[in-house]
Design an enzyme around this catalytic site. Structure first.
Site, PDB file in Angstrom:
ATOM      1  N   ARG A  89       0.809  -1.216   0.000  1.00 50.62           N
ATOM      2  CA  ARG A  89       0.000   0.000   0.000  1.00 50.62           C
ATOM      3  C   ARG A  89       0.837   1.257   0.000  1.00 50.62           C
ATOM      4  O   ARG A  89       0.309   2.356   0.057  1.00 50.62           O
ATOM      5  CB  ARG A  89      -0.860   0.018   1.259  1.00 50.62           C
ATOM      6  N   ARG A 124     -22.130  -1.672   2.116  1.00 54.54           N
ATOM      7  CA  ARG A 124     -21.556  -3.008   2.330  1.00 54.54           C
ATOM      8  C   ARG A 124     -22.057  -3.675   3.616  1.00 54.54           C
ATOM      9  O   ARG A 124     -22.093  -3.074   4.679  1.00 54.54           O
ATOM     10  CB  ARG A 124     -20.026  -2.922   2.396  1.00 54.54           C
ATOM     11  N   ARG A 159     -18.865  -2.973   8.610  1.00 56.14           N
ATOM     12  CA  ARG A 159     -17.525  -2.720   9.118  1.00 56.14           C
ATOM     13  C   ARG A 159     -17.459  -1.358   9.808  1.00 56.14           C
ATOM     14  O   ARG A 159     -18.055  -0.399   9.324  1.00 56.14           O
ATOM     15  CB  ARG A 159     -16.540  -2.745   7.937  1.00 56.14           C
ATOM     16  N   ARG A 170      -9.860   7.288   4.153  1.00 55.67           N
ATOM     17  CA  ARG A 170      -9.243   6.118   3.503  1.00 55.67           C
ATOM     18  C   ARG A 170      -8.941   6.444   2.042  1.00 55.67           C
ATOM     19  O   ARG A 170      -7.889   6.069   1.506  1.00 55.67           O
ATOM     20  CB  ARG A 170     -10.194   4.905   3.569  1.00 55.67           C
TER      21      ARG A 170
HETATM   22  P1  AP5 Z   1     -15.022  -5.133  -1.560  1.00 57.68           P
HETATM   23  O1  AP5 Z   1     -14.728  -6.282  -2.444  1.00 57.68           O
HETATM   24  O2  AP5 Z   1     -15.239  -5.391  -0.131  1.00 57.68           O
HETATM   25  O3  AP5 Z   1     -13.954  -3.963  -1.803  1.00 57.68           O
HETATM   26  P2  AP5 Z   1     -12.463  -3.814  -1.309  1.00 57.68           P
HETATM   27  O4  AP5 Z   1     -11.668  -3.255  -2.449  1.00 57.68           O
HETATM   28  O5  AP5 Z   1     -11.978  -5.081  -0.690  1.00 57.68           O
HETATM   29  O6  AP5 Z   1     -12.659  -2.660  -0.251  1.00 57.68           O
HETATM   30  P3  AP5 Z   1     -12.127  -2.490   1.235  1.00 57.68           P
HETATM   31  O7  AP5 Z   1     -13.044  -1.513   1.876  1.00 57.68           O
HETATM   32  O8  AP5 Z   1     -11.919  -3.807   1.911  1.00 57.68           O
HETATM   33  O9  AP5 Z   1     -10.726  -1.815   0.944  1.00 57.68           O
HETATM   34  P4  AP5 Z   1      -9.805  -1.079   1.888  1.00 57.68           P
HETATM   35  O10 AP5 Z   1      -8.550  -1.080   1.133  1.00 57.68           O
HETATM   36  O11 AP5 Z   1     -10.321   0.241   2.339  1.00 57.68           O
HETATM   37  O12 AP5 Z   1      -9.832  -1.977   3.235  1.00 57.68           O
HETATM   38  P5  AP5 Z   1      -8.831  -3.035   3.848  1.00 57.68           P
HETATM   39  O13 AP5 Z   1      -9.602  -4.001   4.635  1.00 57.68           O
HETATM   40  O14 AP5 Z   1      -7.896  -3.541   2.823  1.00 57.68           O
HETATM   41  O15 AP5 Z   1     -16.321  -4.410  -2.155  1.00 57.68           O
HETATM   42  C1  AP5 Z   1     -16.916  -3.320  -1.481  1.00 57.68           C
HETATM   43  C2  AP5 Z   1     -18.446  -3.430  -1.585  1.00 57.68           C
HETATM   44  O16 AP5 Z   1     -18.824  -3.295  -2.951  1.00 57.68           O
HETATM   45  C3  AP5 Z   1     -19.005  -4.790  -1.132  1.00 57.68           C
HETATM   46  O17 AP5 Z   1     -20.263  -4.576  -0.550  1.00 57.68           O
HETATM   47  C4  AP5 Z   1     -19.155  -5.585  -2.434  1.00 57.68           C
HETATM   48  O18 AP5 Z   1     -20.208  -6.526  -2.316  1.00 57.68           O
HETATM   49  C5  AP5 Z   1     -19.487  -4.467  -3.425  1.00 57.68           C
HETATM   50  N1  AP5 Z   1     -18.962  -4.719  -4.771  1.00 57.68           N
HETATM   51  C6  AP5 Z   1     -17.760  -5.233  -5.107  1.00 57.68           C
HETATM   52  N2  AP5 Z   1     -17.605  -5.271  -6.447  1.00 57.68           N
HETATM   53  C7  AP5 Z   1     -18.756  -4.741  -6.983  1.00 57.68           C
HETATM   54  C8  AP5 Z   1     -19.200  -4.504  -8.300  1.00 57.68           C
HETATM   55  N3  AP5 Z   1     -18.442  -4.792  -9.376  1.00 57.68           N
HETATM   56  N4  AP5 Z   1     -20.427  -3.945  -8.478  1.00 57.68           N
HETATM   57  C9  AP5 Z   1     -21.200  -3.620  -7.393  1.00 57.68           C
HETATM   58  N5  AP5 Z   1     -20.817  -3.825  -6.093  1.00 57.68           N
HETATM   59  C10 AP5 Z   1     -19.608  -4.382  -5.902  1.00 57.68           C
HETATM   60  O19 AP5 Z   1      -7.987  -2.107   4.863  1.00 57.68           O
HETATM   61  C11 AP5 Z   1      -8.616  -1.553   5.997  1.00 57.68           C
HETATM   62  C12 AP5 Z   1      -7.611  -0.757   6.815  1.00 57.68           C
HETATM   63  O20 AP5 Z   1      -6.573  -1.631   7.276  1.00 57.68           O
HETATM   64  C13 AP5 Z   1      -6.870   0.369   6.078  1.00 57.68           C
HETATM   65  O21 AP5 Z   1      -7.618   1.564   6.058  1.00 57.68           O
HETATM   66  C14 AP5 Z   1      -5.584   0.471   6.900  1.00 57.68           C
HETATM   67  O22 AP5 Z   1      -5.816   1.197   8.087  1.00 57.68           O
HETATM   68  C15 AP5 Z   1      -5.311  -0.979   7.272  1.00 57.68           C
HETATM   69  N6  AP5 Z   1      -4.437  -1.657   6.293  1.00 57.68           N
HETATM   70  C16 AP5 Z   1      -4.798  -2.672   5.450  1.00 57.68           C
HETATM   71  N7  AP5 Z   1      -3.758  -3.063   4.699  1.00 57.68           N
HETATM   72  C17 AP5 Z   1      -2.706  -2.284   5.054  1.00 57.68           C
HETATM   73  C18 AP5 Z   1      -1.356  -2.180   4.605  1.00 57.68           C
HETATM   74  N8  AP5 Z   1      -0.857  -2.972   3.642  1.00 57.68           N
HETATM   75  N9  AP5 Z   1      -0.587  -1.236   5.174  1.00 57.68           N
HETATM   76  C19 AP5 Z   1      -1.037  -0.438   6.163  1.00 57.68           C
HETATM   77  N10 AP5 Z   1      -2.310  -0.472   6.628  1.00 57.68           N
HETATM   78  C20 AP5 Z   1      -3.145  -1.385   6.074  1.00 57.68           C
HETATM   79 MG    MG Z   2     -11.375  -5.649   1.248  1.00 57.13          MG
END
Ligand code: AP5
Ligand code: MG
Length: 219
Positions: A89, A124, A159, A170
């Site tokens: 990231r 979501r 969430r 974010r």
């Molecule tokens: P979904 O598939 O859940 O989307 P996503 O890209 O996985 O979104 P996230 O919210 O999980 O991403 P994020 O990067 O903010 O969170 P993460 O957990 O990685 O889809 C979203 C919704 O849309 C769902 O309801 C789905 O059903 C729907 N949908 C999907 N595709 C669709 C389509 N084509 N059409 C219609 N609807 C659709 O990170 C969370 C936190 O963790 C970060 O903010 C950070 O604090 C920390 N973190 C995580 N990774 C790191 C890292 N590598 N380094 C530092 N901090 C980190």
């Molecule tokens: Mg995700």
């Protein structure tokens, strides 16, 4: 099997596409966000501090991410092909990944406009038991009975960081820290762009990327 990275803003569908790939190809899905949320659920000292940090919409410190990732990789079956979801990231994480003995075949960018992302994030819902994902803002992604999982009947949850304010933070973090990672993989000539909003069309294109039949420009 191939190792791929999904790079995209919050709500773009990284987790959704990764689950579809696990179902079809039995690949190993590594979602750093899920690993961090598991730690939060345990309510350890680390978990409590992660909870506070993630609620700001900022990135968790690289050192913690490296520890979490390395400890997960130690016991994982890497031969199935890996989907990195939400890692790397920032540039320092991309360099860290380079230093591991894991060859990355493709980095896939899911290009989704901010207004669509917001609507997906705010709608979501997830099943805490079987992890099936739903979305109350999209007709074809709603559960049959409001807030109840179609598959196992559990009550769906939202969430903590899926609020309008945290989403804005974010998204800003994504623009400032994660977007430069696209250039990093473009320079390595393994970056693919997918601009579609259709879940199945995106999936079919990811499969083509894994099969080496989609040109670098993507769709
Ligand atoms: P979904 O598939 O859940 O989307 P996503 O890209 O996985 O979104 P996230 O919210 O999980 O991403 P994020 O990067 O903010 O969170 P993460 O957990 O990685 O889809 C979203 C919704 O849309 C769902 O309801 C789905 O059903 C729907 N949908 C999907 N595709 C669709 C389509 N084509 N059409 C219609 N609807 C659709 O990170 C969370 C936190 O963790 C970060 O903010 C950070 O604090 C920390 N973190 C995580 N990774 C790191 C890292 N590598 N380094 C530092 N901090 C980190
Ligand atoms: Mg995700």
């Amino acid at each position: 099997m191939k190792n791929i990275i999904l790079i995209a803003p919050p709500g773009a569908g990284k987790g959704t596409q990764a689950s579809m790939l696990v179902e079809k190809l039995n690949m190993l899905h590594i979602s750093i966000g899920d690993l961090l949320r598991n730690e939060v659920n345990k309510q350890t000292e680390l978990g409590k501090s992660l909870e506070v940090r993630m609620q700001t919409g900022k990135l968790v410190d690289d050192e913690i991410i490296f520890e979490v990732l390395k400890s997960y990789l130690k016991d994982a079956d890497l031969s199935k092909g890996i989907i990195f979801d939400g890692f790397p990231r920032n540039i320092s994480q991309a360099q860290m990944l380079d230093s591991l003995d894991i060859k990355i075949d493709s980095a896939i960018y899911l290009d989704v406009p901010k207004s669509v992302l917001e609507s997906r994030i705010l709608g979501r819902k997830t099943c805490p038991n079987c992890k099936t994902g739903y979305n109350s803002n999209f007709e074809n992604m709603k559960p049959k009975v409001e807030d109840i999982c179609d598959k196992c009947g559990s009550k769906l949850i939202t969430r903590q960081d899926d609020t309008k304010d945290v989403f804005e933070n974010r998204y800003e973090t994504y623009i400032n820290e994660t977007q430069p990672v696209l250039e990093f993989y473009k320079n390595k000539q393994i970056l693919f762009n997918i601009k579609s909003l259709d879940k199945d069309e995106i999936f079919n294109n990811i499969i083509k990327i894994i099969d080496n039949t989609l040109p670098l420009e993507g769709i």
